[in-house]
Write an enzyme that holds these catalytic residues in place. Sequence first.
Site, mmCIF file in Angstrom:
data_model
loop_
_atom_site.group_PDB
_atom_site.id
_atom_site.type_symbol
_atom_site.label_atom_id
_atom_site.label_comp_id
_atom_site.label_asym_id
_atom_site.label_seq_id
_atom_site.Cartn_x
_atom_site.Cartn_y
_atom_site.Cartn_z
ATOM 1 N N CYS A 47 0.717 -1.150 -0.053
ATOM 2 C CA CYS A 47 -0.085 -0.006 -0.084
ATOM 3 C C CYS A 47 0.872 1.113 0.013
ATOM 4 O O CYS A 47 0.369 2.471 -0.152
ATOM 5 C CB CYS A 47 -0.853 -0.068 1.218
ATOM 6 S SG CYS A 47 -1.965 -1.277 1.301
ATOM 7 N N CYS A 81 -13.873 2.449 7.062
ATOM 8 C CA CYS A 81 -13.004 1.500 6.158
ATOM 9 C C CYS A 81 -12.793 2.283 4.744
ATOM 10 O O CYS A 81 -13.797 2.685 4.185
ATOM 11 C CB CYS A 81 -13.686 -0.004 5.772
ATOM 12 S SG CYS A 81 -14.130 -0.549 7.320
ATOM 13 N N HIS A 103 -8.348 4.301 -1.419
ATOM 14 C CA HIS A 103 -6.998 4.017 -1.389
ATOM 15 C C HIS A 103 -6.688 3.511 -2.854
ATOM 16 O O HIS A 103 -7.261 2.189 -3.067
ATOM 17 C CB HIS A 103 -6.888 2.911 -0.232
ATOM 18 C CG HIS A 103 -5.364 2.512 -0.017
ATOM 19 N ND1 HIS A 103 -4.268 2.957 -0.582
ATOM 20 C CD2 HIS A 103 -4.997 1.460 0.589
ATOM 21 C CE1 HIS A 103 -3.427 2.526 -0.399
ATOM 22 N NE2 HIS A 103 -3.558 1.432 0.520
#
Lengths: 142, 387
Positions: B85, B208, B332
């Site tokens: 990530c 989330c 993300h």
Amino acid sequence: MSQGMKSRRFIDEGWFHDFGQGMSLTGGRCPACGQTYFPTKPVCPSCFNAEQQKIPLSGKGTLHTFARSHMGPSGIPTPFTIGFIDLREGIKLFSLLTQCEPWDKVLAVGMEMEMVIEPIRQDEEGNEIVGYKFRPSRGKSS
Amino acid sequence: MRAVAIAGIGGMRFGTYGDRSLRVLGEEACIKAIRDAGMTPRDIQQAYVGNLAQWEWGQGLLIGHYVLREIGLTKIPITRVENGCATGSNAFHEAWYRVATGGCDIALAFGVEQMTVASSEKILNVFTGRQHAERSGDMGNSAPGLFGLLARRHMEEFGTTREQMAMVAVKNRHYGSLNPEAQLTQAVTVEEVLKDRMICDPLTLPQCCPRGDGAAAVVLVAGKIAKKYTSTPVSVAASVQVSGTYPDTGSYTCFDTDVRAAAAAYRMAGLGPEDIDLAEVHDCFSVAEIVHYEDLGFCRKGEGGRFIEEGHSGPGGKIPVNTSGGLLSKGHVIGATGVSQIIELVRQLRRQAGRRQVEGARVALQHNGGGFIHTDTASCFIHILRK
């Protein structure tokens, strides 16, 4: 329902072994520095010693933390309960938790837990994949 | 090491762009960054691209070359990097290192990812690959699982509450509502966050981060020539990369990677957490941001819940965190995430952040954790930028 022969297999053949008292989880120990780990390693990650012993892990420990997952890999029906277990041998293990309903009443950080060997999921063909889970400890203290 | 500055930035709104190719997304960000630096592609001497995977096909072979060829950037060394990530931050770090060590004077770093083309199941499988010795993905673990476990332990040990964790989502979605490049632009309340769908108890859906598609690019230059290209250079005061140790002992309430990377970054910049005016940190889940406050030294261990509750990381607070809206609002977009965090901080230090501007911002910290193995993040990058 398909009546085909469904098989059962361990998630990883190297994880379980009968050391003489039934199946236990197999850890590794370095005879040179005494480090213990799970799963076994090709060499000791602490001292790079090549010779490694296989040892049975106690399967007993305490509940470090837990959570209730409403999503996850296919083959494990949701919701399910997960945790980290601090094994007596100083190893932290991620595990599915079982026999702990209602989970939010039964489970508490720090409680004694013990391992059971059970099917943890089904693969795409419906075969059972067997691994370890932890449940609240039932024994007195052993 | 030579001084290095950021001369150009190129961002875009993260979203669902399944109708555009990965290449086209990358082109847009790179063109913007090169234009913003007042350059042409001929000025760029080296390029690093962050791309975790081409989710529909597998590995992102040659994506940097595909993108840059289209804008006339050929011949120079072009390298793809991957680090979970934190992939985009790794691209930035490599570009910084090349310039800082004199390998070149001008480098391009960009990240690109297109995640909406794959199913959640496929993404979960990629993330919980079979290379992991404990095979915890096969055993029922997932990213929400790891952070649900972190949240429970933090609640137990420090009294952190569900409300405090929800406040992180509320703050970041508020900031997201002020950022035209955020994917989720609607503010939410604590009640709404807590009532939403449970993903991994104690974390609900708004806690989330979503995924998405997009790209982000920056141009780095040697400090000595920065003024030639920009009147508002932002200098890189620290650039640090560390990897995890995956401890079996100790409390699962701390990212050892954060602690070590922060110590190294503060040392390199000659600064401390008290000097940081604002930060972009890796808020993949609400509780992660609380833990990062502690591990980056914004507050003491265990006081992260109070730090958000008392407003220290919000508008007008001591250290406003994730003024871009964070991963919780932007999504993300793995390869692009780290670079997009840098872009937000450059905008803030240039006073181009519009309604989310942090007044008087001079020093900013970026934090990006990459991948998770066993009990620890696999990689962690911290950059400190100053005006």
